[in-house]
Design an enzyme around this catalytic site. Sequence first.
Site, short mmCIF file in Angstrom:
data_model
loop_
_atom_site.label_atom_id
_atom_site.label_comp_id
_atom_site.label_asym_id
_atom_site.label_seq_id
_atom_site.Cartn_x
_atom_site.Cartn_y
_atom_site.Cartn_z
N LYS A 160 3.54 -12.22 6.94
CA LYS A 160 2.58 -11.78 7.95
C LYS A 160 1.75 -10.71 7.26
O LYS A 160 2.17 -9.56 7.14
CB LYS A 160 3.30 -11.23 9.19
CG LYS A 160 2.35 -10.97 10.39
CD LYS A 160 1.45 -9.80 10.18
CE LYS A 160 0.50 -9.57 11.32
NZ LYS A 160 -0.77 -8.97 10.90
N HIS A 161 0.57 -11.09 6.79
CA HIS A 161 -0.27 -10.15 6.06
C HIS A 161 -1.17 -9.39 7.03
O HIS A 161 -1.29 -9.74 8.21
CB HIS A 161 -1.12 -10.90 5.04
CG HIS A 161 -1.31 -10.16 3.75
ND1 HIS A 161 -1.43 -8.79 3.70
CD2 HIS A 161 -1.41 -10.58 2.45
CE1 HIS A 161 -1.59 -8.41 2.44
NE2 HIS A 161 -1.57 -9.47 1.66
N SER A 213 2.27 1.49 7.64
CA SER A 213 2.24 2.79 8.29
C SER A 213 3.60 3.14 8.89
O SER A 213 4.45 2.27 9.12
CB SER A 213 1.18 2.80 9.39
OG SER A 213 1.58 1.94 10.45
N GLU A 234 8.72 0.51 3.08
CA GLU A 234 7.94 1.41 2.22
C GLU A 234 6.75 1.85 3.05
O GLU A 234 5.84 1.07 3.30
CB GLU A 234 7.51 0.70 0.93
CG GLU A 234 6.96 1.65 -0.12
CD GLU A 234 5.46 1.75 -0.13
OE1 GLU A 234 4.93 2.70 0.50
OE2 GLU A 234 4.80 0.91 -0.76
N LEU A 235 6.79 3.10 3.48
CA LEU A 235 5.80 3.59 4.43
C LEU A 235 4.83 4.54 3.76
O LEU A 235 4.49 4.38 2.59
CB LEU A 235 6.52 4.22 5.62
CG LEU A 235 7.59 3.32 6.26
CD1 LEU A 235 8.29 4.03 7.40
CD2 LEU A 235 7.01 1.99 6.72
N CYS A 268 -0.35 4.48 -1.22
CA CYS A 268 0.75 5.32 -0.74
C CYS A 268 1.24 6.26 -1.82
O CYS A 268 1.66 7.37 -1.53
CB CYS A 268 1.90 4.44 -0.24
SG CYS A 268 1.48 3.45 1.21
#
Length: 461
Positions: A160-161, A213, A234-235, A268
């Site tokens: 799901k991009h 996010s 990985e936020l 990030c």
Amino acid sequence: MPIATVNPATGETLKTYDALGEEEIERRLATAEATFDTYRTTPYTERKRLLHRAADLLEADAQDIGRTMTVEMGKPVKQARAEAAKCAKAMRWYADHAEELLADEEPAKADVEDSGASRVLVRYRPLGPVLAVMPWNFPLWQVIRFAAPALMAGNVGLLKHASNVPQTALYLEDLFRRAGYPEGCFQTLLVGSGAIEDILRDPRIKAATLTGSEPAGRAVASVAGDEIKKTVLELGGSDPFVVMPSADIEQAARTAVTARVQNNGQSCIAAKRFIVHTDVFDAFAERFTENMKALTVGDPLDEGTDVGPVATEQGRDDLVELVDDAVESGATVLCGGELPDGDGWYYPPTVLADITPEMRIHHEETFGPVATLYRAADLDEAVAIANDSPFGLSSNVWTRDEAETDRFVRDLEAGGVFFNGMTASHPAYPFGGTKRSGYGRELSGHGIREFCNITTVWHGA
């Protein structure tokens, strides 16, 4: 957000897509489950051949897919081509190393005997279909660093991009198809974010990985937790870039610019908070600001462009709010800070000083070419400022003092500490963070084992 390609350099909507309906989602989930049942036993030699073939195709497509990424999310086209090359490198690394990374392990002989066994093995077995929820900022790399190890481990993937990079998302599905993977090994789901919960709750999905996010991470983790399914997150990140007196100031100031504005500042692991010892603060600030002013901002399809537009209009609006709030609260603008006229979602390279904890920008992530400068009186204060963040993804430290090196490694709250250079990901090294930057690791042996059933095989005497 509609599923559409909107050129951030112009604001023009170029192509729109309909979301998949329930019937097609069901078909794809069933296909993934059926494919996994046979693909999981595919020999490593065949998995290796397929992934090398996909890497070859990606390299051949670098020019075209690089342009597609640039049009969809605005990164300078030379950086887009480099992203494609990096993906091919990671695919080949996993193709060549997966078998050894997932080889059976034998505990110490004394422990085997103590357990009353004649033989004990630890075996890494694939979990099944894994859902990957991925962001737009590195639309190839974020996916490949999941897909390459997952496929080599014997799992299958459903992507799901982000809704603003649909052409890149469809390219990835087609890439693995052209490489010869069985149907269902890697599928793109063109769906909105509202469809994620039902897909994740489906019993055929065994695990999920998300890069994005903090709110998105919370949403996926809460659903997966309710279903007791493994996740890797990985936020966000607000990485410190610490400069101590022993550093090479010229080199640090040059590297700092790249570390901040790579990918138009939308990374990030980009350095965002520049914490400089008071003895070298003025010299660093002067050079850093001069270098930021010298960057070329413009059309990301132009080979001479250093910084393109922010990927979305909302993203630029968020950046404007953070900068305006800081300035209103007393921050000093050393360069940039003003919204330019014209089409597209551009924002100038900006350096802010005199940051205080009361400002939103002190604790919130700046996803764009905006840097904040802090003055530290000594090592203790540098560490304190660096850790005064809800995030803990990575960090950069410039020092030639071994005692300082040991202290930073011991005390910095981050998933990585990079000395005298900028943070970068590499397939051989684990990647991930702590605090609100997420949990779990991608890349390296740690990453490929995240989505494995780590199985103890015990044989009686």
